[in-house]
Design a protein around this motif. Structure first.
Motif, PDB file in Angstrom:
ATOM      1  N   UNK A   6       7.309   0.585 -12.824  1.00  0.00           N
ATOM      2  CA  UNK A   6       8.264  -0.474 -12.511  1.00  0.00           C
ATOM      3  C   UNK A   6       9.626   0.166 -12.282  1.00  0.00           C
ATOM      4  N   UNK A   7      10.431  -0.463 -11.455  1.00  0.00           N
ATOM      5  CA  UNK A   7      11.757   0.081 -11.168  1.00  0.00           C
ATOM      6  C   UNK A   7      12.537   0.249 -12.467  1.00  0.00           C
ATOM      7  N   UNK A   8      12.977   1.482 -12.725  1.00  0.00           N
ATOM      8  CA  UNK A   8      13.772   1.766 -13.923  1.00  0.00           C
ATOM      9  C   UNK A   8      12.988   1.921 -15.197  1.00  0.00           C
ATOM     10  N   UNK A   9      11.665   1.975 -15.122  1.00  0.00           N
ATOM     11  CA  UNK A   9      10.840   2.001 -16.336  1.00  0.00           C
ATOM     12  C   UNK A   9      11.125   3.204 -17.233  1.00  0.00           C
ATOM     13  N   UNK A  10      11.566   4.310 -16.640  1.00  0.00           N
ATOM     14  CA  UNK A  10      11.742   5.535 -17.425  1.00  0.00           C
ATOM     15  C   UNK A  10      13.213   5.911 -17.603  1.00  0.00           C
ATOM     16  N   UNK A  11      14.112   4.991 -17.285  1.00  0.00           N
ATOM     17  CA  UNK A  11      15.533   5.317 -17.318  1.00  0.00           C
ATOM     18  C   UNK A  11      15.986   5.811 -18.688  1.00  0.00           C
ATOM     19  N   UNK A  12      15.735   5.046 -19.722  1.00  0.00           N
ATOM     20  CA  UNK A  12      16.215   5.420 -21.056  1.00  0.00           C
ATOM     21  C   UNK A  12      15.617   6.746 -21.515  1.00  0.00           C
ATOM     22  N   UNK A  13      14.301   6.896 -21.343  1.00  0.00           N
ATOM     23  CA  UNK A  13      13.625   8.107 -21.810  1.00  0.00           C
ATOM     24  C   UNK A  13      14.136   9.347 -21.084  1.00  0.00           C
ATOM     25  N   UNK A  14      14.258   9.277 -19.753  1.00  0.00           N
ATOM     26  CA  UNK A  14      14.703  10.439 -18.985  1.00  0.00           C
ATOM     27  C   UNK A  14      16.166  10.772 -19.281  1.00  0.00           C
ATOM     28  N   UNK A  15      17.026   9.763 -19.317  1.00  0.00           N
ATOM     29  CA  UNK A  15      18.439  10.039 -19.557  1.00  0.00           C
ATOM     30  C   UNK A  15      18.692  10.531 -20.981  1.00  0.00           C
ATOM     31  N   UNK A  16      17.865  10.112 -21.913  1.00  0.00           N
ATOM     32  CA  UNK A  16      18.015  10.589 -23.287  1.00  0.00           C
ATOM     33  C   UNK A  16      17.560  12.040 -23.429  1.00  0.00           C
ATOM     34  N   UNK A  17      16.392  12.347 -22.866  1.00  0.00           N
ATOM     35  CA  UNK A  17      15.808  13.676 -23.068  1.00  0.00           C
ATOM     36  C   UNK A  17      16.357  14.723 -22.104  1.00  0.00           C
ATOM     37  N   UNK A  18      16.732  14.328 -20.882  1.00  0.00           N
ATOM     38  CA  UNK A  18      17.128  15.311 -19.875  1.00  0.00           C
ATOM     39  C   UNK A  18      18.613  15.315 -19.565  1.00  0.00           C
ATOM     40  N   UNK A  19      19.278  14.172 -19.722  1.00  0.00           N
ATOM     41  CA  UNK A  19      20.706  14.105 -19.397  1.00  0.00           C
ATOM     42  C   UNK A  19      21.577  14.076 -20.648  1.00  0.00           C
ATOM     43  N   UNK A  54       0.821  -1.222   0.000  1.00  0.00           N
ATOM     44  CA  UNK A  54       0.000   0.000   0.000  1.00  0.00           C
ATOM     45  C   UNK A  54       0.852   1.268   0.000  1.00  0.00           C
ATOM     46  N   UNK A  55       2.012   1.226   0.652  1.00  0.00           N
ATOM     47  CA  UNK A  55       2.849   2.429   0.670  1.00  0.00           C
ATOM     48  C   UNK A  55       3.341   2.773  -0.735  1.00  0.00           C
ATOM     49  N   UNK A  56       3.780   1.759  -1.471  1.00  0.00           N
ATOM     50  CA  UNK A  56       4.237   2.008  -2.831  1.00  0.00           C
ATOM     51  C   UNK A  56       3.100   2.514  -3.711  1.00  0.00           C
ATOM     52  N   UNK A  57       1.936   1.914  -3.602  1.00  0.00           N
ATOM     53  CA  UNK A  57       0.801   2.325  -4.420  1.00  0.00           C
ATOM     54  C   UNK A  57       0.395   3.770  -4.143  1.00  0.00           C
ATOM     55  N   UNK A  58       0.480   4.174  -2.880  1.00  0.00           N
ATOM     56  CA  UNK A  58       0.044   5.526  -2.518  1.00  0.00           C
ATOM     57  C   UNK A  58       1.108   6.578  -2.814  1.00  0.00           C
ATOM     58  N   UNK A  59       2.356   6.319  -2.448  1.00  0.00           N
ATOM     59  CA  UNK A  59       3.364   7.378  -2.469  1.00  0.00           C
ATOM     60  C   UNK A  59       4.218   7.416  -3.726  1.00  0.00           C
ATOM     61  N   UNK A  60       4.144   6.386  -4.562  1.00  0.00           N
ATOM     62  CA  UNK A  60       4.958   6.393  -5.782  1.00  0.00           C
ATOM     63  C   UNK A  60       4.124   6.410  -7.054  1.00  0.00           C
ATOM     64  N   UNK A  61       2.815   6.593  -6.899  1.00  0.00           N
ATOM     65  CA  UNK A  61       1.961   6.704  -8.073  1.00  0.00           C
ATOM     66  C   UNK A  61       2.301   7.988  -8.827  1.00  0.00           C
ATOM     67  N   UNK A  62       2.152   7.925 -10.137  1.00  0.00           N
ATOM     68  CA  UNK A  62       2.324   9.117 -10.943  1.00  0.00           C
ATOM     69  C   UNK A  62       3.754   9.594 -11.103  1.00  0.00           C
ATOM     70  N   UNK A  63       4.731   8.841 -10.612  1.00  0.00           N
ATOM     71  CA  UNK A  63       6.134   9.238 -10.743  1.00  0.00           C
ATOM     72  C   UNK A  63       6.773   8.540 -11.948  1.00  0.00           C
ATOM     73  N   UNK A  64       7.986   8.961 -12.276  1.00  0.00           N
ATOM     74  CA  UNK A  64       8.839   8.248 -13.206  1.00  0.00           C
ATOM     75  C   UNK A  64       9.961   7.591 -12.410  1.00  0.00           C
ATOM     76  N   UNK A  65      10.479   6.484 -12.931  1.00  0.00           N
ATOM     77  CA  UNK A  65      11.565   5.778 -12.241  1.00  0.00           C
ATOM     78  C   UNK A  65      12.800   5.693 -13.121  1.00  0.00           C
ATOM     79  N   UNK A  66      13.926   6.128 -12.562  1.00  0.00           N
ATOM     80  CA  UNK A  66      15.226   6.028 -13.215  1.00  0.00           C
ATOM     81  C   UNK A  66      16.170   5.292 -12.266  1.00  0.00           C
ATOM     82  N   UNK A  67      16.812   4.258 -12.756  1.00  0.00           N
ATOM     83  CA  UNK A  67      17.779   3.552 -11.921  1.00  0.00           C
ATOM     84  C   UNK A  67      19.177   4.116 -12.159  1.00  0.00           C
ATOM     85  N   UNK A  68      19.854   4.408 -11.042  1.00  0.00           N
ATOM     86  CA  UNK A  68      21.226   4.907 -11.077  1.00  0.00           C
ATOM     87  C   UNK A  68      21.995   4.319  -9.900  1.00  0.00           C
TER      88      UNK A  68
END
Length: 388
Positions: free
Chosen positions: A359-372, A50-64
């Protein structure tokens, strides 16, 4: 409302809620987490906790991997284009990684940097390992229950959630104020909230009374007859709040029992027999109607009180539905989930239902490509080296 705000979040466990509040308000929150995840998104918990569902909804995930120089360098590139950085790690951890406030200001001179942790960054207990229960017990919110053999125990209701929930709320308020200041003055802003401080602030009523030898509530509400739970005829409960004389008078008049009025005016404990008589009468009266009927009665007669819920039937209550406090999210290959919405409402109304946690790391490629500014070659190297 915050769709022009980009948040870079470094957090584990309950500090996730700070980024969660900002995401609920529309901010782009990019959660930076180790490969494989951690905290409520690590191997200790199922993804649908429940904590993950409530507090991490609507975010992007990048693994580093921030223990590597390349990982820290990527974080700094992302921080240069962020509006807010959240340090939700144990005090001092971000500084040791080279990602503290001063480090981030070097690459982003108008950053809002918020530190949220258990005991704060300074003070004698700053390095004390803690859990959420620690904050509430420290602040006197969960006093020990002494057993017959003299040993102390946690009370049955000791959840240890006040500090961990209040801290992110105070931190979100601080971030919004800091955003205003940063945009007005063009200067970086540092704000800090310790969850133990939040628990102390939450207990201001008792602590202020003790500090100044003032009146406190003590056990009054538990013993009160006019400010109390009562069982209804359908086996549910209402909470009766006729503390003020006007409500008590209206109640006695509305149920045609003015004979109880003077009985209820006496101070509790002065006459134990009268107290028991009144308790018996009120118990019988409240069992004469259902919870819904008493709720309608309170509204019609203008008497303070409310339906009380113990379980999931709260989610089907008409008022909860009207306030859109529950929403459903569907995902492929799994049952739909009923989740709790944000309590902030707007005019005009803005649609809320947030995406499920990524999912953990789901947005890594997209964020690092567009923002980094990473290209496919660099992503491949980072992946090969275990940085992402």
């Amino acid at each position: 409302m915050l769709d022009d705000v980009r948040v870079l979040e470094l957090s584990l466990f309950s500090p996730d809620a700070l980024g969660g509040h900002l995401a609920d308000l529309g901010a782009e929150v990019i959660k930076i987490e180790p490969p494989g995840g951690g905290g409520f998104r690590g191997e200790l918990f199922p993804p649908d906790n429940v904590q993950n569902l409530q507090w991490n909804r609507g975010k992007k995930s990048v693994t580093l991997n921030l223990k590597s120089e390349k990982g820290v360098a990527i974080f700094r590139r992302l921080a240069a284009d962020a509006t807010v950085v959240i340090d939700g790690l144990r005090a001092g951890a971000a500084e040791r990684l080279g990602l503290g406030y001063d480090d981030v200001v070097e690459v982003n001179p108008t950053i809002v940097y918020c530190s949220l942790n258990g005991m704060g960054s300074y003070g004698p207990y700053a390095k004390l390992p803690t859990h959420g229960l620690s904050f509430d017990c420290f602040a006197g919110l969960n006093p020990p229950v002494i057993q017959a053999d003299g040993t102390p125990r946690l009370s049955a209701g000791a959840s240890g959630t006040t500090g961990v929930l209040a801290g992110p709320l105070y931190a979100a308020m601080a971030v919004l104020a800091a955003l205003h200041s940063a945009r007005r003055d063009g200067q970086p802003q540092y704000v800090e909230v310790a969850q133990v401080d939040a628990a102390i602030a939450w207990n201001f009523q008792k602590l202020t009374a003790l500090a100044n030898d003032m009146f406190g509530y003590a056990d009054g509400p538990q013993a009160s007859l006019r400010y109390q739970y009562y069982e209804t005829g359908d086996g549910n409960y209402v909470v009766f709040n006729a503390l003020e004389d006007k409500f008590w008078h209206r109640f006695c008049e509305a149920v045609d029992r003015m004979d109880l009025y003077e009985l209820g005016q006496a101070r509790f404990g002065d006459d134990p027999h009268a107290d028991e008589d009144l308790r018996r009468e009120l118990t019988a009266i409240f069992k004469g109607r259902s919870r819904r009927e008493w709720t309608d009665f309170f509204i019609t007669a203008d008497i303070a009180g409310a339906p009380a819920f113990e379980g999931g039937d709260l989610l089907d209550d008409d008022h909860v539905k009207a306030r859109a406090m529950v929403y459903e999210r569907h995902a492929e290959g799994r049952p739909s989930l009923r989740l709790i919405a944000v309590p902030i409402k707007t005019k005009p109304d803005r649609p809320f239902p947030a995406a499920l946690p990524p999912a953990v790391g789901a947005d890594t490629d997209q964020v690092l490509t567009t923002l980094a500014g990473c290209d496919e070659t660099e992503l491949a190297v980072l992946r090969r080296d275990g940085v992402i």
